[in-house]
Design an enzyme around this catalytic site. Structure first.
Site, short mmCIF file in Angstrom:
data_model
loop_
_atom_site.label_atom_id
_atom_site.label_comp_id
_atom_site.label_asym_id
_atom_site.label_seq_id
_atom_site.Cartn_x
_atom_site.Cartn_y
_atom_site.Cartn_z
N CYS A 225 -69.81 9.94 -4.27
CA CYS A 225 -69.47 9.72 -5.68
C CYS A 225 -70.49 10.45 -6.55
O CYS A 225 -71.48 11.00 -6.06
CB CYS A 225 -69.48 8.21 -6.00
SG CYS A 225 -71.13 7.50 -5.98
N GLU B 23 -56.36 25.12 1.18
CA GLU B 23 -57.71 25.72 0.99
C GLU B 23 -57.65 26.85 -0.03
O GLU B 23 -58.25 27.92 0.16
CB GLU B 23 -58.26 26.22 2.34
CG GLU B 23 -58.31 25.18 3.43
CD GLU B 23 -59.47 24.19 3.31
OE1 GLU B 23 -60.19 24.21 2.28
OE2 GLU B 23 -59.64 23.37 4.23
N GLY C 200 -57.97 13.84 1.20
CA GLY C 200 -56.56 13.76 1.62
C GLY C 200 -55.68 14.87 1.06
O GLY C 200 -54.45 14.73 1.03
N CYS D 282 -71.70 4.59 -0.71
CA CYS D 282 -71.55 3.31 -1.42
C CYS D 282 -70.12 2.81 -1.51
O CYS D 282 -69.90 1.69 -1.99
CB CYS D 282 -72.15 3.44 -2.82
SG CYS D 282 -71.10 4.36 -3.97
#
Ligand code: ADP
Ligand code: MG
Ligand code: ZN
Length: 200
Positions: free
Chosen positions: A190, A102, A31, A161
């Protein structure tokens, strides 16, 4: 009291303009672009003149827009180097906010450029990846984080997950750190689910 002391008697806010640097970092899909566009929108609401830059290397979707994965967008100046960004900024003296998306694709000169803009009283907001697909610090972002007044680290959702996604998993074989990709090429992972990409 000589004239150089007179500013001390001005109310706060009238004192010589203070600039600063904000860094918005995290993995792909965390985000960062949405957050950058949100801050730009609020700066516009405050009647600030905002210049938005992106590195010329990023030609995803649109050459002169910054586009989030949700499709939010804003007009941006594509620039190849930090000095090209400073030149463009100098042509718009009314600008008080310099936004960069960016930012990881710029070289280290972007750090001095951001410092110089902040030193001249501008608000600099830089968004970019903190890690590459090997899980290593990405280009100038760690140095920017070190000198920034404010650092926001965003998390995606791990596509495996559901834990906080802090890393960008490369799903296709491609050489080098500069590979620019989208949904098909990367997913957020993760720490536990991430498998560092190895070139070759
Ligand atoms: P970034 O600039 O950090 O790559 P964007 O601001 O362009 O991210 O996009 C964020 C959006 O991506 C989210 O609002 C969400 O709709 C979408 N998205 C897709 N995959 C994920 C994910 N794994 N975790 C979180 N958001 C995701
Ligand atoms: Mg983005
Ligand atoms: Zn996971």
């Amino acid at each position: 009291m000589n004239s150089s002391d007179s500013h001390r008697f001005d109310p706060p806010g009238k004192v010589a303009a203070q600039g600063w640097i904000e860094v918005v970092c995290g993995s792909m899909f965390s985000g960062k672009t949405e957050e950058l566009l949100r801050r730009i929108k609020r700066a516009h609401l405050a009647r600030q003149t905002v210049l938005l830059f992106k590195p010329r290397v990023d030609s995803r979707y649109d050459a002169v827009k910054v586009v989030s994965h949700e499709g939010l967008n804003a007009d941006a100046f594509p620039v190849a180097t930090a000095s090209a960004m400073l030149e463009r900024a100098a042509q718009v003296p009314l600008a008080t906010v310099i936004a960069i998306d960016e930012v990881q694709f710029f070289d280290d000169a972007i750090v001095d450029a951001a410092q110089s803009l902040a030193g001249r009283g501008l608000r600099v907001i830089a968004a970019g990846l903190d890690q590459d697909s090997r899980g290593r610090p990405f280009g100038p972002v760690p140095a920017l984080m070190a000198v920034a007044e404010y650092v926001t680290k965003l998390h995606a959702v791990c596509a495996r997950c559901g834990a906080p996604g802090t890393r960008s998993q490369r799903l296709v074989a491609a050489e080098g750190q500069l590979f620019v990709g989208g949904f098909a090429d990367y997913e957020a992972r993760c720490r536990a689910c991430f498998v560092p990409h190895v070139d070759g």
